[in-house]
Design a protein around this motif. Sequence first.
Motif, short mmCIF file in Angstrom:
data_model
loop_
_atom_site.label_atom_id
_atom_site.label_comp_id
_atom_site.label_asym_id
_atom_site.label_seq_id
_atom_site.Cartn_x
_atom_site.Cartn_y
_atom_site.Cartn_z
N HIS A 80 -8.76 5.92 0.11
CA HIS A 80 -8.32 7.16 -0.51
C HIS A 80 -7.04 7.67 0.15
O HIS A 80 -6.67 7.22 1.24
N TYR A 81 -6.40 8.64 -0.53
CA TYR A 81 -5.14 9.20 -0.03
C TYR A 81 -5.16 10.72 -0.20
O TYR A 81 -5.76 11.25 -1.13
N PHE A 82 -4.47 11.39 0.74
CA PHE A 82 -4.32 12.83 0.68
C PHE A 82 -2.90 13.12 0.21
O PHE A 82 -1.93 12.65 0.81
N VAL A 83 -2.77 13.88 -0.88
CA VAL A 83 -1.46 14.11 -1.49
C VAL A 83 -1.19 15.61 -1.59
O VAL A 83 -2.12 16.41 -1.72
N MET A 84 0.10 15.97 -1.57
CA MET A 84 0.49 17.37 -1.69
C MET A 84 1.77 17.46 -2.51
O MET A 84 2.57 16.51 -2.55
N GLY A 85 1.98 18.61 -3.13
CA GLY A 85 3.22 18.87 -3.84
C GLY A 85 4.27 19.39 -2.87
O GLY A 85 3.95 20.03 -1.86
N ASP A 86 5.54 19.15 -3.17
CA ASP A 86 6.62 19.66 -2.32
C ASP A 86 6.78 21.17 -2.44
O ASP A 86 7.28 21.81 -1.53
N ASN A 87 6.36 21.72 -3.55
CA ASN A 87 6.35 23.17 -3.74
C ASN A 87 4.99 23.67 -3.23
O ASN A 87 4.07 23.95 -4.00
N ARG A 88 4.86 23.77 -1.91
CA ARG A 88 3.57 23.85 -1.25
C ARG A 88 2.67 24.98 -1.73
O ARG A 88 1.44 24.82 -1.80
N ARG A 109 3.19 13.91 -3.56
CA ARG A 109 3.70 13.12 -2.45
C ARG A 109 2.54 12.69 -1.54
O ARG A 109 1.67 13.49 -1.21
N VAL A 110 2.56 11.43 -1.13
CA VAL A 110 1.53 10.91 -0.23
C VAL A 110 1.74 11.49 1.16
O VAL A 110 2.81 11.34 1.76
N VAL A 111 0.71 12.16 1.68
CA VAL A 111 0.77 12.78 3.00
C VAL A 111 -0.15 12.05 3.98
O VAL A 111 0.23 11.74 5.10
N GLY A 112 -1.39 11.79 3.57
CA GLY A 112 -2.37 11.17 4.45
C GLY A 112 -2.84 9.83 3.92
O GLY A 112 -3.15 9.68 2.74
N LEU A 113 -2.91 8.84 4.82
CA LEU A 113 -3.40 7.50 4.49
C LEU A 113 -4.87 7.37 4.89
O LEU A 113 -5.41 8.23 5.61
N GLU A 125 0.85 -1.19 0.00
CA GLU A 125 0.00 0.00 0.00
C GLU A 125 0.89 1.25 0.00
O GLU A 125 2.02 1.21 0.50
N PRO A 126 0.42 2.36 -0.57
CA PRO A 126 1.19 3.60 -0.51
C PRO A 126 1.52 3.97 0.93
O PRO A 126 0.70 3.78 1.84
N ALA A 127 2.72 4.50 1.15
CA ALA A 127 3.17 4.92 2.48
C ALA A 127 3.36 6.42 2.49
O ALA A 127 3.61 7.04 1.45
N ARG A 128 3.27 7.01 3.68
CA ARG A 128 3.54 8.44 3.80
C ARG A 128 4.94 8.74 3.30
O ARG A 128 5.90 8.07 3.66
N GLY A 129 5.04 9.77 2.49
CA GLY A 129 6.33 10.15 1.93
C GLY A 129 6.59 9.64 0.54
O GLY A 129 7.48 10.14 -0.15
N ASP A 130 5.82 8.65 0.08
CA ASP A 130 6.00 8.14 -1.29
C ASP A 130 5.67 9.23 -2.31
O ASP A 130 4.73 10.01 -2.12
N VAL A 131 6.42 9.26 -3.39
CA VAL A 131 6.09 10.11 -4.54
C VAL A 131 5.28 9.25 -5.49
O VAL A 131 5.80 8.27 -6.05
#
Length: 262
Positions: free
Chosen positions: A216-224, A125-129, A103-109
């Motif tokens: 579902h997953y919560f994702v964010m870009g590194d360039n916030r 980037r995966v932030v929330g599981l 499963e996707p982990a926090r921090g995965d791109v």
Amino acid sequence: MNFALVLFLLLVATAILWVIDRFFARKRRSAEAPAPWWVEYGASFFPVILIVFGLRSFIVEPFKIPSGSMIPTLLVGDFILVNKWTYGIRLPVINKKIVSINEPARGDVMVFRYPADPSMDYIKRVVGLPGDRVEYLDKRLRINGQPVQMAPQDDYLHPDRLYYSPRFSEQLGKVEHSVLIERDVPAFVPQVLDYPFRENCTYTTAGVSCTVPPGHYFVMGDNRDSSSDSRVWGFVPDTNIVGRAFFIWFNFNDMQRIGGFH
């Protein structure tokens, strides 16, 4: 254009020509007779297309970074490789998972199909599981009530625009990576779309708080402050996942960028 669908249709067409030539047409022509055009330009490409289709669908797929939402981790023009099987084996074209692996982990791109338009591929980037409470308030990230560790780094110089952005080191799960956070950009999220499970999120002038729904997953870009991500268009369903990005294999402007990344 759905390249996976185009490749699949080419595979089917060349396979049909290959079968016709291998089991029917070849027996009816003499050994000295030249192969007809449909064999030379159709059936002969079947093994090549089969290999490409298999590799791209189940092993690894190349992508090109089109925007700056993942700066400084990934730059515009980076050509990356995406692991297609690390999150499970999926049927090509319809993207249905048939074998679960990880499963996707926090921090995965992660590369995924954009929920608002599945014909487009996005990378974040995966932030929330599933089940996590994710808060991004006053530009500080908290997960399940715990602040994510951050430390200041040297400012990042944007080579194309020649200006600096504040850079921080952030620890998500086992992954330490860099993020950019602009001091003069407001913390609130403008232009929020209407998306599934919108009721799971609360928006204020300080930012957004969301509970990630199951699957579902919560994702964010590194360039916030220059990223359209889950804060704007919502959660990524498991059915939209393409794979995990893990390697930069080419960049026309900077060959030193070739290699793995976090």
